[in-house]
Design a protein around this motif. Structure first.
Motif, PDB file in Angstrom:
ATOM      1  N   ILE A   1       8.324 -11.786  -3.867  1.00  0.00           N
ATOM      2  CA  ILE A   1       6.915 -12.115  -4.073  1.00  0.00           C
ATOM      3  C   ILE A   1       6.627 -12.453  -5.529  1.00  0.00           C
ATOM      4  O   ILE A   1       5.784 -13.295  -5.829  1.00  0.00           O
ATOM      5  CB  ILE A   1       5.997 -10.976  -3.548  1.00  0.00           C
ATOM      6  CG1 ILE A   1       4.550 -11.451  -3.439  1.00  0.00           C
ATOM      7  CG2 ILE A   1       6.064  -9.755  -4.423  1.00  0.00           C
ATOM      8  CD1 ILE A   1       4.148 -11.806  -2.060  1.00  0.00           C
TER       9      ILE A   1
ATOM     10  N   PHE B   1      11.631  -7.042  -1.690  1.00  0.00           N
ATOM     11  CA  PHE B   1      10.274  -7.543  -1.512  1.00  0.00           C
ATOM     12  C   PHE B   1       9.675  -7.936  -2.860  1.00  0.00           C
ATOM     13  O   PHE B   1       9.065  -8.990  -3.011  1.00  0.00           O
ATOM     14  CB  PHE B   1       9.394  -6.489  -0.847  1.00  0.00           C
ATOM     15  CG  PHE B   1       9.835  -6.122   0.544  1.00  0.00           C
ATOM     16  CD1 PHE B   1      10.248  -7.105   1.433  1.00  0.00           C
ATOM     17  CD2 PHE B   1       9.833  -4.803   0.970  1.00  0.00           C
ATOM     18  CE1 PHE B   1      10.641  -6.774   2.735  1.00  0.00           C
ATOM     19  CE2 PHE B   1      10.225  -4.459   2.263  1.00  0.00           C
ATOM     20  CZ  PHE B   1      10.637  -5.447   3.146  1.00  0.00           C
ATOM     21  N   ALA B   2       9.860  -7.066  -3.857  1.00  0.00           N
ATOM     22  CA  ALA B   2       9.250  -7.298  -5.162  1.00  0.00           C
ATOM     23  C   ALA B   2       9.810  -8.552  -5.816  1.00  0.00           C
ATOM     24  O   ALA B   2       9.064  -9.335  -6.411  1.00  0.00           O
ATOM     25  CB  ALA B   2       9.468  -6.080  -6.065  1.00  0.00           C
TER      26      ALA B   2
ATOM     27  N   HIS C   1       3.325  -6.249   0.137  1.00  0.00           N
ATOM     28  CA  HIS C   1       4.273  -7.344  -0.112  1.00  0.00           C
ATOM     29  C   HIS C   1       4.108  -8.563   0.784  1.00  0.00           C
ATOM     30  O   HIS C   1       4.980  -9.422   0.807  1.00  0.00           O
ATOM     31  CB  HIS C   1       5.723  -6.855   0.012  1.00  0.00           C
ATOM     32  CG  HIS C   1       6.063  -5.831  -1.000  1.00  0.00           C
ATOM     33  ND1 HIS C   1       6.181  -4.505  -0.699  1.00  0.00           N
ATOM     34  CD2 HIS C   1       6.280  -5.931  -2.321  1.00  0.00           C
ATOM     35  CE1 HIS C   1       6.476  -3.835  -1.794  1.00  0.00           C
ATOM     36  NE2 HIS C   1       6.532  -4.663  -2.785  1.00  0.00           N
TER      37      HIS C   1
ATOM     38  N   THR D   1       1.637  -3.335  -3.385  1.00  0.00           N
ATOM     39  CA  THR D   1       3.041  -2.922  -3.281  1.00  0.00           C
ATOM     40  C   THR D   1       3.156  -1.467  -2.846  1.00  0.00           C
ATOM     41  O   THR D   1       4.242  -0.997  -2.558  1.00  0.00           O
ATOM     42  CB  THR D   1       3.747  -3.073  -4.638  1.00  0.00           C
ATOM     43  OG1 THR D   1       3.068  -2.235  -5.585  1.00  0.00           O
ATOM     44  CG2 THR D   1       3.718  -4.506  -5.116  1.00  0.00           C
TER      45      THR D   1
END
Lengths: 341, 341, 341, 341
Positions: free
Chosen positions: A315, A311-312, A206, A245
């Protein structure tokens, strides 16, 4: 073993290390050899919290060494992404846009039509990057086709289509087959495949984006897909944009084993007899890893942070913004994120 | 160190092992001691592919040993769940219903009102079990309250409410606080908390259900929540129903270290001098684990299968079906799953 | 009929018109009467494609006429939102921030803690505005509580919590009860409730935002909730931020009936005998509307555009951005949208 | 006007009525004419709360009259679905399975491979039926292709693939083009397209399933798609399974206009001079409808119940269960729903 087979599943052949990042492959290989790798050109730049690393694999030998097909690999590393640093996010988005433009040779070619493909499984958070990015792209192909509303996008926009093919377990169809058939119909000049990757090192999860003109090779990505999505299989250039990831559980297990050997050596001195540990070879290690991970196949388990959702989301918005600006030059005036649907 | 503190984070105190399953705590403790643990009553049954394991922690000593508060723990293990065995799913649902009825003492008490709480983060697949189950429950409290449509549920239904409080990162509020305040208002006779757990052994992920009358203790679950959800904090009995969906990365790393030591011993003979490995104590091991998992805190990484979506959907439907039948006796006539919304 | 009862369900009492927007209530009432409404203060401003309309209902009489409780109502109308005009989106976000700050009297009061509540059903696209906005807010209360990471938010941030209580059909619990009990625990200084509304006029769907200090009154919103979320029921000031995403089917049906009468009159001349149409009274019309909408209750059907997903995404991002900047002054430096999770 | 053009957008040509259901087209046409329609064969059956209606359009004339292409149309109507009647849901699932088998001529042809396509927009609740059903299907094609796990599905299973192509606004690609290209690659023997439909009568929403061997014609469905998905365009037989989830707003508006005329006539006597109302022709009515629905195009607004989420979940599970049993004969032993993923 054929070159293609070697490339299968992102392994660095001589080290048994699985990574989808060229920058890590290079790091690991360089640890174990002396001197430069012939046919490898690299270049590093720093900007405001971001490290831009360019690896060019120029010949078969370098390709064999690193376990990656020949081509250009740009890595953008931004460790501060973890702290939700807004300024770094903005810079990263700009860098991504610039490097995609470069790698894809988009500059001054406004008539290039692009098909973006969001790889991965939208039901599995660490594998959902591709579908998430696709949701936030400005899609325009239908407007260009129908022409009726073309006025909306007179200058500074390209014809862009985008979809997420799902994964084989959901559709019963190879992802690569779906992309091939739709590409044959839509006839884009360029395909961009966005994918969640596996890293070798935890800190890269990430915080890193890789852009490559080699497409997506078989066995890479979180799902280790079987069929490549490359210029060879699709018929037009394929740029892959990926973010690690996950780290495979086997990588962590291998790391733990190495740590304990290192710790033993530190106490005893480097020259101490390691016994089993010293003689420990690649095959034995793989076997031990498999044992630890039973009843799962060693490539079916992933390690990922518990805060993966945050995080996902971050980003994927950075990437969607960067792609929007790279694909639609007009959007850089407002910031690509502003057109997010 | 107080008993409560010992219970924090699901660790077995003397072994440094993290598991939310009483059955695993017992297994691990028994490996390292001789003789029975006083104050521990256990019982095992087999039925058609399912192992029913009942652990009763009856006193403080057993509680300290296992790192779990005193109370009843029922584990249903069904390894064939992984193969999507429909018959096993059905049997498991029936067993779950039966054991929940038993542990919660629901039999012949149709006037008990129940509040079901789906713990976890709906945006993170391995942590989404609780919210998924809540979505599939037959909720009736509003009908009972409004009375107007009560006829719909004359006999054989209980008053059931259900919600998913989210996680602190999403709401800014401790999950336990949300539940406490809503319980104080809704005044259920019983709370059932559904949660994703961490196991010690990989094979237990998605194949095991634990039912306990001790509620949810601080530090357990995928998210390691801070505040307990127990009879003490909520004011009415709390039954916890959990499924392990992850193993902590630190568990895997620890396992890898043990495997390499074991492998060393096997070669050299058990009595061979282990050097650093033999003297390896708990603290050194923890430190080494932390090193391997840098830059993450050792409890912030999870290991989970790539096919998590499939497993999670299956088991959450099994649990929703079992709870529906346990809570609404009428539904057992049709199979609880049939009322799934 | 008590005043409260009059306010039930957003009806303008003498006209049988359902709208959650004060600006529409005023429009409709003014169509049917001569002279100003005593106790009503209004004010209109234009800025770059946005109309800012402020309605202040100052006394009981104006309240009875408009069918809305006394208080301030600000409406921001931006018809160009439909064309995805990025500049207008940005301006609207800024205006929203400014007006929320004003109505909520947030200026220079950085220590005010705020609880945001996302009303509505996340499973029904036109009712999902509240939950969507909550997802994109910067939540900080837990950081303030734990203090450990407080440094992250030293100056220019407020303590903000946020959650989506769902709807009664999903939880079995009145939405208002959930909010009351959590507010009693969290003790915010201010509650902001975000909700999808019903408009009277189709062109206001997804192009209008209403900000009011009266909270959410019973019967308003897409779901017509029963219990109010107001300073009276919650104990602290409640600001409601709403966007009309539907028009009730009964409104459309009533409009169709009026259109045909108008068309009759246009042909025949205004003085022509209308027969049944002229004598058509409120009750008969309601009955006819009910007949057309059988087998549904006349308030259970909504009219909404097929492209609802696009509109809903756009406007919810605008609102999240505006709220983030209003609540965290520091964020206006970067644009509130940048902190979107 | 060509026949194809006539079929565009589900209108009954002479009545200006929009419905995707053949049973409604027939109803409406029969209201306005005397005697039977030549070339139309119909048949009705009752079973336990379900009405099975079979309409066979056998020639061009009947096709022109009803505004539907020649072929078989089976409608299953189950008004009690609204009350969540579990027994009726089960019966409906069985009937669906049986009629799909019949219309698709699947009996005793276990080697037929099937590709299921879930049409519609997953982000818009009333248009999400197709994608929802696809999520719950047992997909097996990849297992048949890879053969390795074939043993799992030895007898009683067919090769089934399934995907949801999205809508043009999301992908930039015509839905029909996506399906054509994937079908050309996957080469199924049969395509089943699942779609959300528009009904003429409100009571049919979510209580009716239509099965037809004519495929999906242009202009039908909630999104009024442009390209047909038919044997002609795809190259293999296409069965369409649809459920009306909306009524177009223009239908409701038209109904309101008719209601007021009827009410006028009832008072005055049928022979009373209707003035404008009596002379009201199709074109004038359309124009008036358009006026009422400004600023939206008259086909861009839908009417749908507020509880759409509940209805949509129920009926999509019924359909997935029915399709699973029709496609995999083995599954009827357990009930198709049991294999739901």
């Amino acid at each position: 073993m054929s070159c293609t087979e070697k490339h299968r599943d992102g392994y660095i052949p001589d080290l048994g290390i699985r990574t989808d990042l060229a920058v890590e492959a290079r790091e690991e290989v360089e640890k174990h050899r002396q001197g430069e790798i012939p046919g490898l050109e690299t270049d590093t730049e720093q900007d405001d919290g971001i490290t831009i690393n360019r690896v060019h694999i120029k010949n078969r030998e370098a390709s064999m060494q690193l376990g990656k097909p020949p081509g250009k690999y740009v890595t953008l590393e931004a460790p501060e992404l973890k702290d939700k640093n807004v300024r770094v996010e903005d810079r990263l988005s700009v860098w991504l846009s610039r490097e995609v433009e470069q790698v894809a040779e988009l500059k001054d070619r406004e008539d290039v039509s692009v098909m973006v493909v969001g790889l991965g499984n939208w039901n599995v958070t660490p594998d959902s990057l591709g579908p998430k990015v696709v949701e936030d792209l400005l899609v325009t192909r239908h407007v260009f086709e129908l022409k009726q509303e073309k006025g909306m996008f007179s200058n500074g926009f390209r014809s862009v289509s985008a979809f997420s093919p799902g994964v084989m377990g959901l559709t019963g169809i190879e992802t690569g087959e779906i992309i091939q058939s739709i590409a044959a119909r839509v006839k884009p000049d360029l395909v961009i495949a966005v994918d969640a990757l596996a890293a070798h090192r935890l800190e890269r999860m990430h915080t890193t984006v890789q852009i490559t003109n080699t497409g997506v090779i078989p066995g890479s990505g979180v799902q280790n897909r079987r069929l490549g999505i490359t210029e060879e299989t699709i018929g037009v250039p394929v740029i892959a944009v990926g973010v690690p990831t996950v780290v495979e559980a086997s990588t962590i297990v291998g790391g733990a084993m190495e740590a304990i050997v290192r710790s033993y050596q530190e106490e005893k001195g480097e020259s101490a007899p390691l016994g089993v540990l010293g003689n420990f070879n690649w095959n034995e290690k793989q076997e031990l890893i498999r044992e630890v991970l039973v009843p799962f196949n060693e490539d079916r388990l992933m390690v990922t942070p518990k805060e993966i959702d945050d995080f996902a989301d971050n980003i994927s918005q950075v990437i969607a913004g960067g792609l929007n600006t790279a694909l639609h030059p007009k959007m850089s005036e407002n910031g690509g994120g502003k057109y997010l649907q």
